[in-house]
Write a protein that holds these residues in place. Structure first.
Motif: not given
Length: 152
Positions: A129-134, A54-60, A48-50
């Motif tokens: 915004a989550l990419r760096p922490a991931f 598709p980005f699924d906020a709930e699953a993520f 999802m990050i890459q």
């Protein structure tokens, strides 16, 4: 924070012996199961990050929470008598047994990164915004793999 304190307690060896597996076979199975479950959750989040999925906020968010919890559990599976030299089919390199302080430092960093990542996900940040922490969490996992996981 409670998960982090539990992990630190486990790392420092002051946890109740009841938390540890009764025999080395159980400890190896536990350790391998925790890491498989981490991968089960971490892999789809990476896709999802890459942008490969598709980005699924709930699953993520669910994956991030699980990874943080599993990270805090991982140290419990590293007990004496569970290495290759003990006859187990494991990828834990022999270096672990004489570099435990360094390993514990890396494990603590991974737990902290997982907790921080889960917190950021819980704040509702978007994929970019989550990419760096991931990336920091993935780098933390890789540092342990590079030093203490035998290559296939």
């Amino acid at each position: 924070m409670k998960k982090y304190l539990l992990a630190v307690t486990l790392l420092l060896g002051s946890a109740s012996p009841l938390l540890h597996a009764a025999d080395p076979e159980d400890a190896v199975a536990f350790r391998q199961g925790v890491f498989r479950a981490m991968g089960w959750n971490f892999g789809p989040m990476g896709a999802m990050i890459q942008g490969r999925k598709p980005f699924d906020a709930e699953a993520f968010a669910q994956g991030a929470e699980r990874v943080a919890l599993l990270a805090s559990m991982a140290p419990e599976g590293f007990v004496e008598g569970t290495g290759i030299q003990d006859g187990f089919d494991t990828r834990l390199r022999d270096e672990y047994w004489y570099q435990q302080d360094h390993f514990n430092k890396l494990m603590t960093q991974m737990i902290e990164k997982a907790e921080d990542f889960s917190r950021q996900v819980g704040e509702g940040k978007d994929r970019e915004a989550l990419r760096p922490a991931f990336g920091q969490l993935a780098k933390s996992c890789k540092s342990c793999h590079d030093e203490y996981r035998a290559r296939d």
